[in-house]
Motif scaffolding. Structure first.
Motif, PDB file in Angstrom:
ATOM      1  N   UNK A   1       2.440  10.709  15.145  1.00 31.47           N
ATOM      2  CA  UNK A   1       2.519  10.305  13.737  1.00 31.47           C
ATOM      3  C   UNK A   1       2.574  11.546  12.840  1.00 31.47           C
ATOM      4  N   UNK A   2       1.706  12.524  13.100  1.00 33.48           N
ATOM      5  CA  UNK A   2       1.670  13.737  12.281  1.00 33.48           C
ATOM      6  C   UNK A   2       2.953  14.552  12.399  1.00 33.48           C
ATOM      7  N   UNK A   3       3.634  14.451  13.522  1.00 35.56           N
ATOM      8  CA  UNK A   3       4.868  15.213  13.752  1.00 35.56           C
ATOM      9  C   UNK A   3       6.103  14.533  13.177  1.00 35.56           C
ATOM     10  N   UNK A   4       5.949  13.308  12.675  1.00 37.20           N
ATOM     11  CA  UNK A   4       7.097  12.534  12.195  1.00 37.20           C
ATOM     12  C   UNK A   4       7.079  12.446  10.672  1.00 37.20           C
ATOM     13  N   UNK A   5       8.047  13.063  10.013  1.00 43.85           N
ATOM     14  CA  UNK A   5       8.077  13.018   8.547  1.00 43.85           C
ATOM     15  C   UNK A   5       7.998  11.585   8.014  1.00 43.85           C
TER      16      UNK A   5
ATOM     17  N   UNK B   1       7.316   6.264  15.787  1.00 45.10           N
ATOM     18  CA  UNK B   1       6.083   7.060  15.810  1.00 45.10           C
ATOM     19  C   UNK B   1       4.849   6.166  15.731  1.00 45.10           C
ATOM     20  N   UNK B   2       4.943   5.080  14.973  1.00 46.00           N
ATOM     21  CA  UNK B   2       3.794   4.192  14.798  1.00 46.00           C
ATOM     22  C   UNK B   2       3.670   3.146  15.903  1.00 46.00           C
ATOM     23  N   UNK B   3       4.609   3.146  16.847  1.00 44.63           N
ATOM     24  CA  UNK B   3       4.571   2.193  17.952  1.00 44.63           C
ATOM     25  C   UNK B   3       3.749   2.794  19.086  1.00 44.63           C
TER      26      UNK B   3
ATOM     27  N   UNK C   1       5.674   9.301   8.356  1.00 43.13           N
ATOM     28  CA  UNK C   1       4.879   8.309   9.090  1.00 43.13           C
ATOM     29  C   UNK C   1       3.414   8.286   8.673  1.00 43.13           C
ATOM     30  N   UNK C   2       2.860   9.429   8.289  1.00 43.39           N
ATOM     31  CA  UNK C   2       1.431   9.480   7.967  1.00 43.39           C
ATOM     32  C   UNK C   2       1.079   8.557   6.805  1.00 43.39           C
ATOM     33  N   UNK C   3       1.896   8.533   5.768  1.00 48.06           N
ATOM     34  CA  UNK C   3       1.611   7.674   4.616  1.00 48.06           C
ATOM     35  C   UNK C   3       1.610   6.197   5.025  1.00 48.06           C
TER      36      UNK C   3
ATOM     37  N   UNK D   1       0.821  -1.211   0.000  1.00 50.35           N
ATOM     38  CA  UNK D   1       0.000   0.000   0.000  1.00 50.35           C
ATOM     39  C   UNK D   1       0.852   1.257   0.000  1.00 50.35           C
ATOM     40  N   UNK D   2       1.935   1.247   0.758  1.00 50.06           N
ATOM     41  CA  UNK D   2       2.850   2.389   0.780  1.00 50.06           C
ATOM     42  C   UNK D   2       3.477   2.564  -0.597  1.00 50.06           C
TER      43      UNK D   2
END
Length: 149
Positions: A99-103, A83-85, A105-107, A38-39
């Motif tokens: 997640x939003x603060x980590x380049x 961030x996703x942990x 990670x959102x995708x 998906x990524x």
């Protein structure tokens, strides 16, 4: 020191999750593969694809935080996985903010949520579990600013 290749990261993740199944009893490797694909389909970088392979490894205790910290991986990739942990007892809003603060990670999280909320995947679960998870995923999508596309 050279970094692990994407193929090496995939192999490590598959081995780490080898004895794990998802809520429907399917091999967990199917989930991490779907998130990585998906990524890739969303135009993600190799670092984001590698983060997708590893996104649940620390949270699920199949790889340690110490392993992640010492792995021969770019810091930005480690940051995405971290961030996703989700932390024990962490509120969804705090998790979403990290997640939003980590380049990057959102995708990865968007791909994770898309696979988790796949109607075919949810259909095999009992009604109450399906409803609870559907609401959980919808809430996270709202917190992350991801609207239906």
């Amino acid at each position: 020191m050279p970094h692990l290749t994407l193929a090496q990261v995939e192999a490590i993740a598959r081995e780490a999750h080898a004895h794990q199944t998802d809520k429907a009893g399917r091999p967990y490797a199917e989930h991490i593969q779907a998130v990585a694909e998906g990524v890739r389909a969303r135009g993600g970088t190799d670092e984001q694809i590698a983060a997708a392979w590893l996104h649940d490894a620390v949270e699920d205790d199949v790889l340690s935080r110490e392993w992640l910290e010492s792995a021969e991986l770019p810091q930005s990739l480690k940051d995405m996985v971290d961030a996703m942990t989700k932390r024990p007892g962490e509120e969804a809003a705090a998790y979403a903010r990290r997640i939003l603060a980590t380049p990057g990670a959102l995708l990865v999280k968007e791909s994770d949520l898309a696979h988790n909320a796949d109607p075919a995947r949810l259909a095999v679960l009992d009604g109450p579990t399906r409803a609870r998870l559907s609401e959980k995923y919808a809430t996270m999508r709202r917190l992350l600013g991801l609207t239906a596309r």
